[in-house]
Write a protein that holds these residues in place. Structure first.
Motif, PDB file in Angstrom:
ATOM      1  N   UNK A 276       0.798  -1.223   0.000  1.00  0.00           N
ATOM      2  CA  UNK A 276       0.000   0.000   0.000  1.00  0.00           C
ATOM      3  C   UNK A 276       0.827   1.267   0.000  1.00  0.00           C
ATOM      4  N   UNK A 277       2.150   1.140   0.003  1.00  0.00           N
ATOM      5  CA  UNK A 277       2.994   2.352   0.050  1.00  0.00           C
ATOM      6  C   UNK A 277       2.982   3.081  -1.296  1.00  0.00           C
ATOM      7  N   UNK A 278       2.707   2.359  -2.386  1.00  0.00           N
ATOM      8  CA  UNK A 278       2.633   2.958  -3.729  1.00  0.00           C
ATOM      9  C   UNK A 278       3.920   3.653  -4.166  1.00  0.00           C
ATOM     10  N   UNK A 279       5.037   3.204  -3.633  1.00  0.00           N
ATOM     11  CA  UNK A 279       6.322   3.781  -4.039  1.00  0.00           C
ATOM     12  C   UNK A 279       6.803   3.071  -5.309  1.00  0.00           C
ATOM     13  N   UNK A 280       7.967   3.445  -5.780  1.00  0.00           N
ATOM     14  CA  UNK A 280       8.549   2.880  -7.007  1.00  0.00           C
ATOM     15  C   UNK A 280       8.447   1.348  -7.028  1.00  0.00           C
ATOM     16  N   UNK A 281       7.894   0.838  -8.123  1.00  0.00           N
ATOM     17  CA  UNK A 281       7.621  -0.602  -8.217  1.00  0.00           C
ATOM     18  C   UNK A 281       8.880  -1.415  -8.535  1.00  0.00           C
ATOM     19  N   UNK A 282       8.873  -2.666  -8.073  1.00  0.00           N
ATOM     20  CA  UNK A 282      10.002  -3.548  -8.387  1.00  0.00           C
ATOM     21  C   UNK A 282       9.858  -4.181  -9.780  1.00  0.00           C
ATOM     22  N   UNK A 283       8.708  -3.937 -10.475  1.00  0.00           N
ATOM     23  CA  UNK A 283       8.570  -4.546 -11.810  1.00  0.00           C
ATOM     24  C   UNK A 283       9.481  -3.871 -12.836  1.00  0.00           C
ATOM     25  N   UNK A 284      10.219  -2.866 -12.377  1.00  0.00           N
ATOM     26  CA  UNK A 284      11.150  -2.166 -13.265  1.00  0.00           C
ATOM     27  C   UNK A 284      12.588  -2.626 -13.068  1.00  0.00           C
ATOM     28  N   UNK A 285      12.795  -3.544 -12.128  1.00  0.00           N
ATOM     29  CA  UNK A 285      14.175  -3.824 -11.713  1.00  0.00           C
ATOM     30  C   UNK A 285      15.084  -4.306 -12.840  1.00  0.00           C
ATOM     31  N   UNK A 286      14.511  -4.966 -13.846  1.00  0.00           N
ATOM     32  CA  UNK A 286      15.371  -5.445 -14.940  1.00  0.00           C
ATOM     33  C   UNK A 286      15.379  -4.463 -16.114  1.00  0.00           C
ATOM     34  N   UNK A 287      14.718  -3.318 -15.959  1.00  0.00           N
ATOM     35  CA  UNK A 287      14.611  -2.338 -17.052  1.00  0.00           C
ATOM     36  C   UNK A 287      15.848  -1.435 -17.037  1.00  0.00           C
ATOM     37  N   UNK A 288      16.592  -1.375 -18.131  1.00  0.00           N
ATOM     38  CA  UNK A 288      17.836  -0.587 -18.122  1.00  0.00           C
ATOM     39  C   UNK A 288      17.623   0.908 -17.879  1.00  0.00           C
ATOM     40  N   UNK A 289      16.366   1.383 -18.044  1.00  0.00           N
ATOM     41  CA  UNK A 289      16.107   2.811 -17.767  1.00  0.00           C
ATOM     42  C   UNK A 289      16.175   3.101 -16.272  1.00  0.00           C
ATOM     43  N   UNK A 290      16.015   2.068 -15.457  1.00  0.00           N
ATOM     44  CA  UNK A 290      16.061   2.254 -14.000  1.00  0.00           C
ATOM     45  C   UNK A 290      17.513   2.467 -13.569  1.00  0.00           C
ATOM     46  N   UNK A 291      17.807   3.672 -13.093  1.00  0.00           N
ATOM     47  CA  UNK A 291      19.212   4.018 -12.782  1.00  0.00           C
ATOM     48  C   UNK A 291      19.481   4.033 -11.279  1.00  0.00           C
ATOM     49  N   UNK A 292      18.546   3.511 -10.469  1.00  0.00           N
ATOM     50  CA  UNK A 292      18.647   3.739  -9.006  1.00  0.00           C
ATOM     51  C   UNK A 292      19.909   3.150  -8.381  1.00  0.00           C
ATOM     52  N   UNK A 293      20.380   2.023  -8.905  1.00  0.00           N
ATOM     53  CA  UNK A 293      21.579   1.453  -8.267  1.00  0.00           C
ATOM     54  C   UNK A 293      22.845   2.097  -8.823  1.00  0.00           C
ATOM     55  N   UNK A 294      22.812   2.503 -10.095  1.00  0.00           N
ATOM     56  CA  UNK A 294      23.943   3.287 -10.618  1.00  0.00           C
ATOM     57  C   UNK A 294      24.029   4.592  -9.829  1.00  0.00           C
ATOM     58  N   UNK A 295      22.839   5.133  -9.509  1.00  0.00           N
ATOM     59  CA  UNK A 295      22.752   6.378  -8.733  1.00  0.00           C
ATOM     60  C   UNK A 295      23.356   6.168  -7.331  1.00  0.00           C
ATOM     61  N   UNK A 296      22.921   5.131  -6.631  1.00  0.00           N
ATOM     62  CA  UNK A 296      23.448   4.948  -5.260  1.00  0.00           C
ATOM     63  C   UNK A 296      24.931   4.580  -5.296  1.00  0.00           C
ATOM     64  N   UNK A 297      25.363   3.834  -6.328  1.00  0.00           N
ATOM     65  CA  UNK A 297      26.801   3.521  -6.435  1.00  0.00           C
ATOM     66  C   UNK A 297      27.625   4.799  -6.571  1.00  0.00           C
ATOM     67  N   UNK A 298      27.094   5.779  -7.312  1.00  0.00           N
ATOM     68  CA  UNK A 298      27.842   7.022  -7.550  1.00  0.00           C
ATOM     69  C   UNK A 298      28.070   7.820  -6.272  1.00  0.00           C
ATOM     70  N   UNK A 299      27.280   7.502  -5.241  1.00  0.00           N
ATOM     71  CA  UNK A 299      27.400   8.243  -3.982  1.00  0.00           C
ATOM     72  C   UNK A 299      28.800   8.190  -3.401  1.00  0.00           C
TER      73      UNK A 299
END
Ligand code: ASP
Length: 348
Positions: A276-299
């Motif tokens: 019910x949190x309605x936050x970013x879905x995990x159905x995108x995890x294999x989609x190359x447009x999803x940059x969230x881990x490249x983003x956190x790695x850059x930290x």
């Protein structure tokens, strides 16, 4: 730069200078080289609010520069629980360490730490105020993604989505993005959680185009970046955003139907995975447009650059660096398609 409290002092030139240092730090952050630039230095990591990424990546950045870290988390186990003031805490800890990273639930509290010390203080998030290191790593990530896609930031279309009222990452990010030219911002927030008016006015005054809306599922023409954020319920003071329904969930259907093939999808994380949190879905995890881990790695590289700059050790990241002597994986995560992309200047 004496402290990093806000993104306000940055201009494009200062951003590019910091990113050049971050690029020099990449081989160390990515565990190919070893650097001892801050050997002997100690970081005080004071987190009075929940954190995973920011606390660990600041600590990792300092350690990868050869320094070591002392930290404290929460009020319960700090002397603030005994009534100690920010000024006293800051002055005392400054006698032990060479730099401080502070996260605090109140806006402006980290600036008070900085006033009481001559060692560099970095704002790791002050309530709904700012999160400057996150915005810098977000911009650095956008630069890397755009370099890969052959895009420029000037003239780009960026959508900021979610709790824009309390989200400190978007407060800092919109200010940094507005240093570039002719951006189009679409600000999508449920009613009651809109971007503060003063920030919109400041950005509008710089000749950017801002459109605001409360509905997520509508086409976003030529969208270059979709930056989703978590609803910050811990900062609510009576708000009950009715519009924050399942329709507000950023998922694959939204990306496919309303965004483009080269839209970069970002999120400062954590994503709220509870039902019910309605936050970013995990159905995108294999989609190359999803940059969230490249983003956190850059930290790590960006935070190394922040420390190296604040402590005057930037040059040592340019020199010849030793190879690591342990075995490291070629890709950090099992699904990483492009975690090792070349980084480039945003104007390039
Ligand atoms: N980690 C980010 C912050 O500390 C975003 C969030 O918590 O939603 O602001």
């Amino acid at each position: 730069m004496a402290h990093l409290l806000s993104v306000d002092p940055f201009d494009r030139h200062a951003v590019e200078r910091l990113f050049a240092v971050a690029r020099g730090a990449e081989p160390v952050a990515r565990r190919r080289k070893v650097c001892r630039a801050l050997e002997g230095a100690v970081l005080g990591n004071l987190f009075f609010e929940a954190s995973t990424r920011t606390r660990i990546s600041f600590a990792a950045a300092f350690c990868r520069l050869g320094g070591s870290v002392c930290d404290t988390t929460g009020f319960t186990f700090s002397s603030m629980a005994k009534g100690e003031s920010i000024q006293d805490t800051s002055r005392v800890i400054s006698g032990y360490v060479d730099a401080l990273v502070v996260r605090h639930p109140e806006r402006g509290a980290v600036a008070q730490f900085a006033q009481a010390t001559n060692i560099p203080v970095v704002n790791g998030g002050d309530g709904p105020g700012e999160h400057p290191s996150q915005a810098l790593l977000d911009l650095y990530t956008i630069g890397n993604e755009f370099a890969r896609l052959g895009k420029r930031l000037d003239g780009a279309h960026v959508a900021l989505i979610g709790d824009l009222k309390h989200g400190r990452t978007v407060h800092s990010l919109i200010k940094l993005l507005s240093l570039y030219r002719g951006l189009r911002f679409t600000l999508i927030a449920p009613a009651g959680l809109e971007m503060p008016a003063e920030l919109c006015e400041a950005v509008g005054a710089r000749d950017h185009h801002i459109e605001t809306r409360q509905v997520l599922r509508q086409p976003l023409k030529d969208l270059d970046v979709a930056y989703a954020t978590r609803i910050q319920r811990e900062r609510f003071t009576g708000e009950q955003p009715e519009g924050y329904t399942a329709d507000f969930r950023v998922d694959k259907a939204f990306l496919d139907e309303c965004c483009g093939e080269t839209t970069v999808l970002m999120h400062p994380l954590p994503r709220d995975s509870t039902a019910g949190a309605n936050d970013l879905s995990t159905d995108l995890d294999a989609d190359p447009r999803l940059a969230i881990f490249r983003q956190s790695d850059s930290g790590v590289a960006v935070r190394m650059a922040i420390f190296a700059t604040l402590l005057g050790a930037e040059r040592q990241l340019q020199g010849p660096l030793r190879d690591v002597t342990w075995r490291t994986p070629s890709a950090i995560g099992p699904n990483d398609a492009c975690s090792d992309m070349p980084s480039a200047s945003i104007g390039a």
